[in-house]
Design a protein around this motif. Structure first.
Motif, PDB file in Angstrom:
ATOM      1  N   LYS A  11       0.812  -1.217   0.000  1.00 30.27           N
ATOM      2  CA  LYS A  11       0.000   0.000   0.000  1.00 30.27           C
ATOM      3  C   LYS A  11       0.850   1.273   0.000  1.00 30.27           C
ATOM      4  O   LYS A  11       0.399   2.321  -0.453  1.00 30.27           O
ATOM      5  CB  LYS A  11      -0.934   0.013   1.207  1.00 30.27           C
ATOM      6  CG  LYS A  11      -1.892  -1.154   1.239  1.00 30.27           C
ATOM      7  CD  LYS A  11      -3.245  -0.731   0.743  1.00 30.27           C
ATOM      8  CE  LYS A  11      -4.246  -1.847   0.997  1.00 30.27           C
ATOM      9  NZ  LYS A  11      -4.802  -2.382  -0.197  1.00 30.27           N
ATOM     10  N   SER A  12       2.095   1.210   0.476  1.00 34.28           N
ATOM     11  CA  SER A  12       2.945   2.398   0.482  1.00 34.28           C
ATOM     12  C   SER A  12       3.357   2.808  -0.933  1.00 34.28           C
ATOM     13  O   SER A  12       3.866   3.911  -1.135  1.00 34.28           O
ATOM     14  CB  SER A  12       4.178   2.175   1.355  1.00 34.28           C
ATOM     15  OG  SER A  12       5.020   1.201   0.776  1.00 34.28           O
ATOM     16  N   LEU A  13       3.152   1.929  -1.917  1.00 37.44           N
ATOM     17  CA  LEU A  13       3.503   2.225  -3.303  1.00 37.44           C
ATOM     18  C   LEU A  13       2.346   2.867  -4.077  1.00 37.44           C
ATOM     19  O   LEU A  13       2.499   3.192  -5.253  1.00 37.44           O
ATOM     20  CB  LEU A  13       3.945   0.945  -4.016  1.00 37.44           C
ATOM     21  CG  LEU A  13       5.165   0.239  -3.421  1.00 37.44           C
ATOM     22  CD1 LEU A  13       5.436  -1.065  -4.155  1.00 37.44           C
ATOM     23  CD2 LEU A  13       6.385   1.137  -3.439  1.00 37.44           C
ATOM     24  N   LEU A  14       1.198   3.053  -3.435  1.00 42.28           N
ATOM     25  CA  LEU A  14       0.037   3.648  -4.102  1.00 42.28           C
ATOM     26  C   LEU A  14       0.377   5.049  -4.601  1.00 42.28           C
ATOM     27  O   LEU A  14       0.759   5.914  -3.809  1.00 42.28           O
ATOM     28  CB  LEU A  14      -1.145   3.726  -3.131  1.00 42.28           C
ATOM     29  CG  LEU A  14      -2.441   4.282  -3.714  1.00 42.28           C
ATOM     30  CD1 LEU A  14      -3.045   3.302  -4.713  1.00 42.28           C
ATOM     31  CD2 LEU A  14      -3.439   4.569  -2.598  1.00 42.28           C
ATOM     32  N   PRO A  15       0.276   5.279  -5.912  1.00 41.66           N
ATOM     33  CA  PRO A  15       0.540   6.628  -6.427  1.00 41.66           C
ATOM     34  C   PRO A  15      -0.497   7.609  -5.866  1.00 41.66           C
ATOM     35  O   PRO A  15      -1.660   7.276  -5.705  1.00 41.66           O
ATOM     36  CB  PRO A  15       0.370   6.488  -7.939  1.00 41.66           C
ATOM     37  CG  PRO A  15       0.475   5.028  -8.211  1.00 41.66           C
ATOM     38  CD  PRO A  15      -0.040   4.338  -6.987  1.00 41.66           C
ATOM     39  N   LYS A  16      -0.038   8.834  -5.570  1.00 41.43           N
ATOM     40  CA  LYS A  16      -0.972   9.836  -5.070  1.00 41.43           C
ATOM     41  C   LYS A  16      -0.526  11.208  -5.534  1.00 41.43           C
ATOM     42  O   LYS A  16       0.643  11.434  -5.847  1.00 41.43           O
ATOM     43  CB  LYS A  16      -1.076   9.787  -3.556  1.00 41.43           C
ATOM     44  CG  LYS A  16       0.171  10.183  -2.827  1.00 41.43           C
ATOM     45  CD  LYS A  16      -0.040  10.199  -1.327  1.00 41.43           C
ATOM     46  CE  LYS A  16       1.225  10.716  -0.664  1.00 41.43           C
ATOM     47  NZ  LYS A  16       1.027  11.104   0.691  1.00 41.43           N
ATOM     48  N   TYR A  17      -1.506  12.120  -5.568  1.00 38.58           N
ATOM     49  CA  TYR A  17      -1.222  13.507  -5.889  1.00 38.58           C
ATOM     50  C   TYR A  17      -0.621  14.167  -4.651  1.00 38.58           C
ATOM     51  O   TYR A  17      -1.161  14.036  -3.556  1.00 38.58           O
ATOM     52  CB  TYR A  17      -2.507  14.230  -6.309  1.00 38.58           C
ATOM     53  CG  TYR A  17      -3.144  13.658  -7.550  1.00 38.58           C
ATOM     54  CD1 TYR A  17      -2.625  13.946  -8.808  1.00 38.58           C
ATOM     55  CD2 TYR A  17      -4.263  12.844  -7.474  1.00 38.58           C
ATOM     56  CE1 TYR A  17      -3.211  13.425  -9.959  1.00 38.58           C
ATOM     57  CE2 TYR A  17      -4.850  12.319  -8.609  1.00 38.58           C
ATOM     58  CZ  TYR A  17      -4.322  12.618  -9.857  1.00 38.58           C
ATOM     59  OH  TYR A  17      -4.900  12.101 -10.985  1.00 38.58           O
ATOM     60  N   GLU A  18       0.471  14.877  -4.810  1.00 41.10           N
ATOM     61  CA  GLU A  18       1.142  15.507  -3.674  1.00 41.10           C
ATOM     62  C   GLU A  18       0.519  16.847  -3.286  1.00 41.10           C
ATOM     63  O   GLU A  18       0.648  17.285  -2.152  1.00 41.10           O
ATOM     64  CB  GLU A  18       2.633  15.684  -3.959  1.00 41.10           C
ATOM     65  CG  GLU A  18       3.395  14.376  -4.031  1.00 41.10           C
ATOM     66  CD  GLU A  18       3.405  13.600  -2.721  1.00 41.10           C
ATOM     67  OE1 GLU A  18       3.473  14.204  -1.644  1.00 41.10           O
ATOM     68  OE2 GLU A  18       3.337  12.350  -2.783  1.00 41.10           O
TER      69      GLU A  18
END
Length: 147
Positions: A11-18
């Motif tokens: 789950k720490s690899l989930l891409p997200k908008y910063e």
């Protein structure tokens, strides 16, 4: 807003908008130990994610500007395209254009992922194209000054 299916183990690899205005989501390195890209070397770096895009969308893998300006790290092909029918792991083809070794640690942010709409077209063959003021002027035909 589209909902995109994603497959990932960590789950720490989930891409997200910063930020709220970000166009791209950061992609992370899915590696177990630090890797090094030597000057001039190319390396395919896994991200640990696979996605399912609806037809009419593509995912563009783009370089991170901070890595480019600080270390000379870019993408070999400029922008990588993930097609809507691709289901494999997304990997990032990095190149070290810099003069120093570049180290990537596990979960480092290595690229951006931008989701874009696209259209598929059909060709209409013609003998003549409509004339424009620009015509066939290309590469640098307008010069560099504002005069």
């Amino acid at each position: 807003m589209y909902k995109i299916k994603i497959k990932l183990e960590d789950k720490s690899l989930l891409p997200k908008y910063e930020t709220q205005g970000s166009a791209g989501m950061d992609l992370h390195a899915d590696i177990k130990e630090t890797i090094t890209i030597k000057p001039g070397q190319r390396m395919l770096v896994p991200t640990g994610i696979s996605i399912e895009l609806p037809k009419g969308l593509e995912a563009q893998v783009r370089a991170r500007s901070g890595l480019a300006v600080k270390y000379g790290i870019g993408l070999v092909n400029g922008i990588g395209t993930i097609d809507s029918d691709y289901r494999g792991e997304i990997k990032v083809l990095l190149i070290n254009w810099g003069e120093e070794n570049f180290h990537i640690d596990p979960e480092d942010r290595i690229a951006q992922l931008v989701i874009c709409k696209y259209e598929q077209i059909s060709w209409e063959e013609v003998d003549v194209l409509e004339k424009t003021q620009r015509g066939s002027g290309g590469f640098g035909h307008t010069g560099t000054s504002q005069e």
